[in-house]
Design a protein around this motif. Structure first.
Motif, PDB file in Angstrom:
ATOM      1  N   GLN A 102      42.587  38.449  40.502  1.00  0.00           N
ATOM      2  CA  GLN A 102      41.646  38.324  39.379  1.00  0.00           C
ATOM      3  C   GLN A 102      40.291  38.916  39.746  1.00  0.00           C
ATOM      4  N   HIS A 103      39.919  38.775  41.030  1.00  0.00           N
ATOM      5  CA  HIS A 103      38.613  39.286  41.466  1.00  0.00           C
ATOM      6  C   HIS A 103      38.664  40.766  41.855  1.00  0.00           C
ATOM      7  N   PHE A 104      39.650  41.137  42.681  1.00  0.00           N
ATOM      8  CA  PHE A 104      39.698  42.509  43.214  1.00  0.00           C
ATOM      9  C   PHE A 104      40.568  43.468  42.366  1.00  0.00           C
ATOM     10  N   LYS A 105      41.348  42.923  41.458  1.00  0.00           N
ATOM     11  CA  LYS A 105      42.144  43.696  40.487  1.00  0.00           C
ATOM     12  C   LYS A 105      43.402  44.354  41.034  1.00  0.00           C
ATOM     13  N   SER A 106      43.489  44.617  42.356  1.00  0.00           N
ATOM     14  CA  SER A 106      44.707  45.230  42.887  1.00  0.00           C
ATOM     15  C   SER A 106      44.873  44.862  44.369  1.00  0.00           C
TER      16      SER A 106
END
Length: 596
Positions: free
Chosen positions: A562-566
Motif C-alpha cells: 500500500q505504501h511502496f506500490k510494488s
C-alpha cells in the motif's frame, strides 16, 4: 319466465355446426366461438380443467349461452368473424385495424385517369388493392407513368367537347407526359389498350405489356426509327427490372394467397403474401394478442378470413403451414417441397422479421411489455413452471490449474444485477477439479442464502455439461432444494442445454431471445470469473517473494504494498523507510533478504 341454467342449456345444444355466444350475469357478451359440433365444443369448456387463468375466469363468468345453427363449418367460420367484428367481445382476439389503406383507382370516365386514393366511391370506377403502404402505390404509378402516357387533368373529355375545341393542351403534353387526348391527338381505342395493359400490371401480369413493347420496338427498328426504338427498349428494361425484383417463385404459381404464423406466449404474428403471375404483389403481417391461450391454428384461421376480406382477395388457392378450414371453393394446400415450400418459407421469414422489429420497438417504447414477453417466452422455451425473474449463473476459472476460483452472476428481469455478483475462492478442493469446485460453490452460495433468509432464484445455470450439472445437483440435494429451483447446464457450444435426469439435450433457436439471454449470462459469468482469476494471479505474483521471507506475514505485505506500490520498490527501499512502516525488526529481515 326465468332463464334456463347453463347445464340445462348445454344439455339441449344440437350436435350441429354453428356459432355459440357466452354472456355474463348482466347480459354482456363475453365470447363468440364456432364449432363443428356445438354440444361437444361448448361442453368441453365446463368438463375439463383449464391451464390458462383467463379461460378459467371466463368459464366462471358465463351465466347464459346462446347459439346459432348453420349449414356448414365454412358458414360458422364466416359468421363467427362477423359477430366478433360487430360486438368485439372481451375474450375474443381482435383483428380490427383502423388504418385506411391506399388503392389505385382507374376512373370510370372517357380517357380514364389512374391515381392513388384512400376513398372508395361507388361510381363504377375500378379499384385495385388495398396496398399496405403508399410507397408501393407510388412505385407502381411511377412505373406506369414511365411506360404509358396518361392524362392527369380532370376535364370532361366528351367527344362533343373535344370536337368543339373546348380545351387546349397543357404543360404535361409539352413535357411528353401526355399525348393530348383533350385536342383529339390520342385515339380512345389506343388509350384504352394502355388502360388494359395497366390493369394487368397492377394485377402482377407483365407478360402482355412486354410482348406489346417488343413488337413495337421491332417495328420501329424496321422503319429505321432508332430513337423511338431506343425509348421503347428502355421501357422494356424498366418493366423487366421491376418484374425481376418482384418475382421470387415459379411464374406458374398464379393467384395464390400465402399465410404463415409464428407465435410466443402472448402474441401471434401472421404474415400474408399475395401472389399474382409469379410475383408478390402484397405483403402484410398482422400482430394478434392472445386472450385465452389460443392455438396457432385458431389464430391463423381467424387471420386468414380477416386478411382476405380486408384486402379483397379473390384467390381460389391458399398455402398454409397447418391444416385450416377455408371458405367454400377455396383450396387449402400445405407445401412440403419445391417452389411452393420456398414461398411459404419466405412468408415465415417475413413473420420472424416483423416479430424481431416489434421486440426492438418494445425495448424502447414499452420496456415493461418487452420484459413480460421475454420472461413468458423463457418460461415456455426452457419448460419452467414459473417465469425466471431471478437467474444465477456459475462459472469456474482455474487456468493452468492454479488459483481456482468461481464466479456467480445474477440477472433480474432479464438484466444484469451487478450488486448481487459474487466471487468465490475454492477452499476444499485441491488441484484443478471442475466438478468438485462446482459442487462446493453451489453449496456455499445457497447455504448462505438459506441462512440469511434471502430470496432464491427461479433458475440456476451451470456453465458446463452433464458432469458439472450432476455435481451441482449433489449440493442442492444436501440443502433440500432439489426440485424447488430449476437448474440446467450449458455445454460449451451454447446450443445444448442439459436438464437433470434427461440424457437428451434441448436445442434452442439460435435467434431466440431466450438463447441470447443465456449467452449473455454465460459470457458475463466467464468475464467476471476470468477477471477475478487474473487479479488473484497478479496479486500472488507480487506477494509471493515478500511472503516467502521468514517472519513476514500477509498483513505486513499489504502494508508494504500500500505504501511502496510494488515489490520492486520494497526491495530498493532503505532500512529507515521500511522501519517507519513495519518496525525495525521486520525491516531488518527484508533488507537482509534482498541483500542476499
Amino acid at each position: 319466465m326465468a332463464e334456463a341454467s347453463v347445464p340445462l342449456q348445454i344439455s339441449t345444444l344440437p350436435n350441429s355446426p354453428g356459432v355459440y355466444q357466452y354472456y355474463d350475469k348482466d347480459g354482456k357478451l363475453l365470447y363468440v366461438g364456432k364449432a363443428k359440433n356445438l354440444k361437444k365444443r361448448v361442453s368441453s369448456y365446463f368438463n375439463k380443467q383449464h391451464d390458462n387463468a383467463r379461460t378459467r375466469l371466463l368459464v366462471r363468468r358465463i351465466k347464459d349461452i346462446k347459439h346459432i345453427v348453420v349449414a356448414t363449418e365454412t358458414d360458422a367460420l364466416l359468421l363467427e368473424n362477423n359477430l366478433i367484428k360487430k360486438y368485439q367481445p372481451k375474450y375474443n382476439v381482435m383483428l380490427k385495424d383502423d388504418k385506411t389503406y391506399p388503392w389505385i383507382c382507374i376512373k370510370n370516365e372517357r380517357f380514364p385517369r389512374v391515381f392513388p386514393t384512400r376513398r372508395l366511391i361507388k361510381d363504377g370506377s375500378e379499384y385495385f388493392g388495398p396496398y399496405t403502404s403508399m410507397k408501393t402505390v407510388h412505385t407502381l404509378l411511377d412505373l406506369i407513368k414511365g411506360l404509358y402516357p396518361l392524362r392527369t387533368c380532370n376535364y370532361d373529355l366528351s367527344e362533343e367537347k373535344i370536337q368543339n375545341g373546348k380545351y387546349k393542351v397543357c404543360l404535361e403534353y409539352h413535357l411528353g407526359n401526355c399525348s393530348g387526348p383533350c385536342e383529339g391527338m390520342y385515339s380512345e381505342a389506343e388509350y384504352n389498350e394502355n388502360i388494359e395493359a395497366i390493369r394487368n400490371i397492377v394485377k402482377g401480369n407483365f407478360k402482355d405489356s412486354l410482348v406489346r413493347f417488343k413488337k413495337q420496338m421491332k417495328q420501329y427498328a424496321e422503319d429505321l426509327k432508332y430513337e423511338d426504338a431506343q425509348r421503347v427498349k428502355e421501357k422494356i428494361e424498366v418493366l423487366e427490372n421491376y418484374q425481376v425484383k418482384s418475382t421470387v417463385v415459379n411464374p406458374k404459381i398464379n393467384n395464390v394467397d400465402v399465410f404463415s404464423i409464428i407465435s410466443d406466449e402472448s402474441y401471434g404474428y401472421v404474415n400474408f403474401l399475395q401472389l399474382s403471375f409469379g410475383a408478390i404483389i402484397r405483403s402484410h403481417t398482422l400482430e394478434i394478442k392472445k386472450k385465452l391461450d389460443e392455438t396457432d391454428k385458431e389464430l391463423l384461421q381467424l387471420a386468414v378470413i380477416e386478411l382476405r376480406q380486408r384486402f379483397n382477395s379473390q384467390s381460389k388457392e391458399i398455402y398454409v403451414p397447418i391444416k385450416i378450414d377455408a371458405e367454400e371453393g377455396v383450396k387449402v394446400h400445405i407445401p412440403k417441397a419445391g417452389d411452393k415450400k420456398h414461398i411459404l418459407d419466405l412468408s415465415v421469414r417475413n413473420a420472424k422479421y416483423f416479430r424481431m422489429e416489434r421486440f426492438k420497438q418494445a425495448k424502447i417504447v414499452d420496456p415493461d411489455r418487452h420484459e413480460k414477453r421475454v420472461m413468458a417466452q423463457m418460461k415456455k422455451d426452457l419448460r419452467l413452471t414459473e417465469e425466471p425473474r431471478h437467474i444465477e449463473c456459475f462459472d469456474n476459472s482455474n487456468i493452468q490449474g492454479t488459483n481456482p476460483v468461481a464466479a456467480c452472476v445474477v440477472f433480474k428481469n432479464g438484466k444484469p444485477s451487478k450488486k448481487d455478483y459474487r466471487k468465490f475462492n475454492i477452499k476444499t478442493v485441491e488441484g484443478p477439479d471442475d466438478f468438485a469446485s462446482m459442487e462446493e460453490v453451489v453449496y456455499r452460495r445457497y447455504k448462505r442464502l438459506l441462512d440469511e433468509e434471502q430470496p432464491l432464484p427461479q433458475l440456476i445455470i451451470i456453465d458446463g455439461g452433464k458432469g458439472q450439472l450432476s455435481s451441482s445437483l449433489k449440493s442442492l440435494d444436501k440443502l433440500g432444494l432439489r426440485g424447488k429451483i430449476a437448474i440446467i447446464g450449458i455445454a460449451k457450444r451454447l446450443e445444448e442445454l442439459f436438464y437433470p435426469d434427461d440424457p437428451i439435450p434441448l436445442y434452442l433457436d439460435k435467434k431466440s431471445e431466450t438463447l441470447k439471454i443465456i449467452q449473455q449470462l454465460r459470457n458475463e459469468a466467464h468475464r467476471f470469473g476470468i477477471t477475478f482469476h487474473r487479479d488473484k494471479r497478479s496479486k500472488q505474483a507480487l506477494n509471493t517473494e515478500l511472503e516467502s521471507i521468514s517472519g513476514i506475514g500477509e498483513k505486513t505485505v499489504v502494508d508494504l504494498l500500500q505504501h511502496f506500490k510494488s515489490t520492486k520498490r520494497v526491495s530498493q527501499a532503505s532500512f529507515e523507510a521500511l522501519a517507519k512502516i513495519i518496525g525495525s525488526s521486520k525491516a531488518k529481515k527484508i533488507v537482509e533478504h534482498f541483500q542476499k
